[in-house]
Each structure stands twice: as C-alpha cells, then as structure tokens.
Design a protein around this motif. Sequence first.
Motif, PDB file in Angstrom:
ATOM      1  N   UNK A  54       0.966  -1.167  -0.100  1.00 31.31           N
ATOM      2  CA  UNK A  54      -0.026  -0.116   0.034  1.00 31.31           C
ATOM      3  C   UNK A  54       0.745   1.123   0.002  1.00 31.31           C
ATOM      4  N   UNK A  55       0.693   1.932  -1.144  1.00 28.07           N
ATOM      5  CA  UNK A  55       1.561   3.104  -1.119  1.00 28.07           C
ATOM      6  C   UNK A  55       3.196   2.885  -0.972  1.00 28.07           C
ATOM      7  N   UNK A  56       3.514   1.722  -1.699  1.00 32.03           N
ATOM      8  CA  UNK A  56       5.172   1.467  -1.541  1.00 32.03           C
ATOM      9  C   UNK A  56       5.556   0.874  -0.249  1.00 32.03           C
ATOM     10  N   UNK A  57       4.582   0.479   0.677  1.00 28.64           N
ATOM     11  CA  UNK A  57       5.128  -0.042   1.857  1.00 28.64           C
ATOM     12  C   UNK A  57       4.007  -1.140   2.403  1.00 28.64           C
ATOM     13  N   UNK A  58       4.522  -1.831   3.381  1.00 31.04           N
ATOM     14  CA  UNK A  58       3.681  -2.732   4.062  1.00 31.04           C
ATOM     15  C   UNK A  58       2.392  -2.095   4.560  1.00 31.04           C
ATOM     16  N   UNK A  59       1.190  -2.756   4.755  1.00 31.08           N
ATOM     17  CA  UNK A  59      -0.007  -1.916   5.220  1.00 31.08           C
ATOM     18  C   UNK A  59       0.280  -1.569   6.839  1.00 31.08           C
ATOM     19  N   UNK A  60      -0.578  -0.653   7.368  1.00 31.60           N
ATOM     20  CA  UNK A  60      -0.574  -0.390   8.497  1.00 31.60           C
ATOM     21  C   UNK A  60      -0.938  -1.224   9.586  1.00 31.60           C
ATOM     22  N   UNK A  61      -1.892  -2.342   9.305  1.00 32.03           N
ATOM     23  CA  UNK A  61      -2.155  -3.429  10.023  1.00 32.03           C
ATOM     24  C   UNK A  61      -1.119  -4.308  10.374  1.00 32.03           C
ATOM     25  N   UNK A  62      -0.327  -4.581   9.262  1.00 28.87           N
ATOM     26  CA  UNK A  62       0.801  -5.562   9.734  1.00 28.87           C
ATOM     27  C   UNK A  62       2.054  -4.654  10.465  1.00 28.87           C
ATOM     28  N   UNK A 102       8.138  -5.891   0.618  1.00 34.14           N
ATOM     29  CA  UNK A 102       8.990  -7.010   1.403  1.00 34.14           C
ATOM     30  C   UNK A 102      10.224  -6.347   1.637  1.00 34.14           C
ATOM     31  N   UNK A 103      10.971  -5.547   1.184  1.00 31.40           N
ATOM     32  CA  UNK A 103      12.092  -4.902   1.446  1.00 31.40           C
ATOM     33  C   UNK A 103      12.056  -4.230   2.663  1.00 31.40           C
ATOM     34  N   UNK A 104      10.985  -3.544   2.885  1.00 29.04           N
ATOM     35  CA  UNK A 104      10.658  -2.652   4.149  1.00 29.04           C
ATOM     36  C   UNK A 104      10.441  -3.618   5.367  1.00 29.04           C
ATOM     37  N   UNK A 105       9.629  -4.940   4.973  1.00 30.55           N
ATOM     38  CA  UNK A 105       9.416  -5.763   5.930  1.00 30.55           C
ATOM     39  C   UNK A 105      10.676  -6.423   6.386  1.00 30.55           C
ATOM     40  N   UNK A 106      11.541  -6.856   5.558  1.00 35.99           N
ATOM     41  CA  UNK A 106      13.011  -7.332   5.998  1.00 35.99           C
ATOM     42  C   UNK A 106      13.531  -6.289   7.154  1.00 35.99           C
ATOM     43  N   UNK A 107      13.720  -4.992   6.699  1.00 29.66           N
ATOM     44  CA  UNK A 107      14.112  -4.253   7.571  1.00 29.66           C
ATOM     45  C   UNK A 107      13.305  -4.069   9.010  1.00 29.66           C
ATOM     46  N   UNK A 108      12.143  -4.214   9.021  1.00 31.80           N
ATOM     47  CA  UNK A 108      11.086  -4.120  10.125  1.00 31.80           C
ATOM     48  C   UNK A 108      11.668  -5.214  10.929  1.00 31.80           C
TER      49      UNK A 108
END
Length: 187
Positions: free
Chosen positions: A76-84, A121-127
């Motif tokens: 969503x908007x180039x990032x994982x969604x807020x719910x995640x 996915x890339x941002x999720x890895x960082x998180x």
Amino acid sequence: MPHLLGISGALRAESTNTKLVHEAKRLFRPDAFTFADLRLPLYDADLEAEGIPPEVTRLAEQVRAADAVVISTPEYNKAPPGVLKNALDWLSRTPRPWPTVGKPVAIMSAAAGKAGGERSQYLLILMLVAFRTKLIVTPEVSIPNSGKQFDEDGRLTNERALQALETQMAALRAAVDAEPEAGIVSG
C-alpha cells in the motif's frame, strides 16, 4: 511435527495475500496450521500501560507456539500496510524474550502492481531485523497483477511463482530442522 503460523497483511476476505498464505501452507505441508488475526487495537502507549491487550497476547502466543511463520504482505503506497506494522509494533512490546527470536520466517507478497509488492517486502525485511528471526528471503516470492494469478479455488496459477514458492517453503522447512540461530537465510 512442524506447526506453521500464517500471517496475511491484508484483512479483506478475498485478499490475494491470504490466498498466498494458504498456498504456502499447502506446499509446506504442516502438521498444524494457525492463521493469525491481525484485528488488533492500534498501538498506543497509554493502552499498553493498562496491560497488553488479550488479542496481542494471543498473537504472541501463536508466534511462540509455531515452528515457522509465513508472512504475506500487500503493498500500500509502496510499503507494508498499517495493520501489519501495527502487529509488529505490538509484538515488540510483549515480554522478552520476544516470541520471534530464532523463529524461521518466510516473507512473500502479492499486489496489483507489476512489481508484486517487492518494495513492501524490502521494508518488511528491515522491520523484522530487530525481531532476530531466521529470515528466509530467497527465493523472492512476489506475485504481480495478483488478482489474476489465482483460480477460483485459491490456487496459484503462475507456474514461475509457484516454483519459487515451493523452493521457499522447502527452505523454510529446512530452517525448522536446522539449529536455531537468528539471521537472514538464503534458500
């Protein structure tokens, strides 16, 4: 015998990310499977001061009980969604040691766009780095134009993506059988 926890970053009933989690489950072939409910209150330090909400405690217990976790994220908007992100924020507030430490986690994505959620996915890895999971990052599983990649039974029809998912689930299963350690793992 392995117990798999599935997490979809989308709440919509017909979400292609939820379908992807179920395809991962089918290919992983767990002896037990739990699907996480991310309908959690928004993280709020004042709410936390009153105690960790029961829904968050249940999610932390599900992560702790699982031998492996599969997370599928929309973009969503180039990032994982807020719910995640909210679920991860809450998990980081649970008592230490976190239930994620050393846990094999495979990530994947499905999105309407042509990149299939690669940025999320890339941002999720960082998180997830802070959570000290055993992160399975290859092969990458990203499903572009996801609304057209599943049949009426929820089965993935894209052969290339299906092969990548099979390989990723084999890597996840191997990580379950390996010695516990935190870090990024290539499949």
